[in-house]
Design a protein around this motif. Structure first.
Motif, short mmCIF file in Angstrom:
data_model
loop_
_atom_site.label_atom_id
_atom_site.label_comp_id
_atom_site.label_asym_id
_atom_site.label_seq_id
_atom_site.Cartn_x
_atom_site.Cartn_y
_atom_site.Cartn_z
N UNK A 12 0.82 -1.20 0.00
CA UNK A 12 0.00 0.00 0.00
C UNK A 12 0.86 1.26 0.00
N UNK A 13 1.93 1.24 0.80
CA UNK A 13 2.83 2.41 0.86
C UNK A 13 3.53 2.62 -0.48
N UNK A 14 3.94 1.54 -1.12
CA UNK A 14 4.60 1.66 -2.42
C UNK A 14 3.66 2.19 -3.49
N UNK A 175 1.16 3.79 7.23
CA UNK A 175 1.13 3.59 5.78
C UNK A 175 1.70 4.80 5.06
N UNK A 176 1.25 6.00 5.46
CA UNK A 176 1.72 7.21 4.78
C UNK A 176 3.14 7.58 5.19
N UNK A 190 7.65 12.30 -3.64
CA UNK A 190 6.44 11.97 -2.90
C UNK A 190 5.36 12.99 -3.24
N UNK A 191 4.18 12.54 -3.66
CA UNK A 191 3.09 13.48 -3.90
C UNK A 191 2.80 14.32 -2.65
N UNK A 192 2.53 15.59 -2.84
CA UNK A 192 2.33 16.48 -1.69
C UNK A 192 1.19 16.01 -0.80
N UNK A 196 1.27 15.49 3.22
CA UNK A 196 0.32 16.17 4.12
C UNK A 196 -0.43 15.17 5.00
N UNK A 197 -0.86 14.06 4.41
CA UNK A 197 -1.59 13.06 5.21
C UNK A 197 -0.65 12.39 6.20
#
Length: 237
Positions: A12-14, A175-176, A190-192, A196-197
């Motif tokens: 999930x993290x990948x 996970x995040x 990494x997507x912003x 943020x999450x």
């Protein structure tokens, strides 16, 4: 409570950083490397008081006349090596007396370090590794006990097949956070929204873990004419 297999958490993290596609599984080596990153992340969280969910009490017995005790696997006191000690007390004849932690500077000023009493008043904690050391003053002269309260650390995840039982909020936070930590391994940005999450989820569990603070004082600033019940019963006045 959330239950998730370590490999599913890794996948999930990948996916969050587009390192693998939906339905894709990392290679064995990639999964092993990601597991190491996960354990490194948990080790860092262990050093942050508010990311650790629970505390645990450990009780140990004094050896009369012995001031210092190593603590940890294979130590004088075999148990979990604390990163920090939140609070401690000693029990003597059925009564509990709080123990105050002091600094190295304060302990170095004590002239009679070998002074003995039934009830120690203060302790110094040296967080050495792999064994930490607790030194008591006055030195206990009876086989009473000391109970310490410290954060219960996250244990290492043994394998990618391990099942993780996580308290509410921890699955998302892990996970995040793991996604952010895995990104350098894959040399991806990494997507912003993931950043943020990750920050928000960790902040939320830290807020949930806040405990009321008890005011403490430095024993060195207390007047010599002020004595605790423990000092009175132990004859240290």
């Amino acid at each position: 409570m959330a239950t998730i297999v370590a490999l599913d958490l890794i996948k999930s993290s990948l996916r969050l950083i587009n390192a693998i596609a939906i339905g894709e599984t990392p290679t064995g080596q990639e999964a092993t490397d990601a597991l190491r990153v996960l354990n490194n992340l948990l080790e860092v969280w262990n050093t942050e008081n508010l990311t650790v969910l629970t505390t645990e009490d450990q009780t140990f017995t004094f050896v009369p006349g012995q001031a210092s005790y190593t603590i940890g696997p294979g130590g004088d006191w075999v148990g979990t090596r604390p990163i920090q000690i939140a609070s401690a007390y000693t029990r003597y004849q059925g009564t509990d007396f709080p123990l105050q932690e002091v600094t190295d500077d304060w302990y170095n000023l004590v002239a009679t370090k070998n002074q003995q009493s039934q009830i120690p008043l203060w302790f110094r904690y040296e967080a050495d590794f792999p064994l930490a050391t607790i030194t008591l003053w006055p030195v206990p002269d009876v086989a009473s006990t000391m109970t310490i309260t410290a954060n219960k650390p996250f244990g290492p995840v043994a394998s990618t097949a391990a099942v993780l039982n996580l308290a509410p909020g921890y699955e998302q936070a892990l996970r995040y956070a793991l996604a952010v930590h895995l990104a350098p391994e894959y040399q991806v940005n990494v997507p912003q929204i993931v950043v943020d999450i990750a920050k928000g989820s960790k902040a939320q569990i830290k807020r949930a873990n806040i405990k009321p603070q008890v005011a403490r004082f430095d024993p060195a600033i207390v007047s010599d004419n002020c004595y605790s019940l423990g000092q009175f019963l132990g004859g240290n006045f």
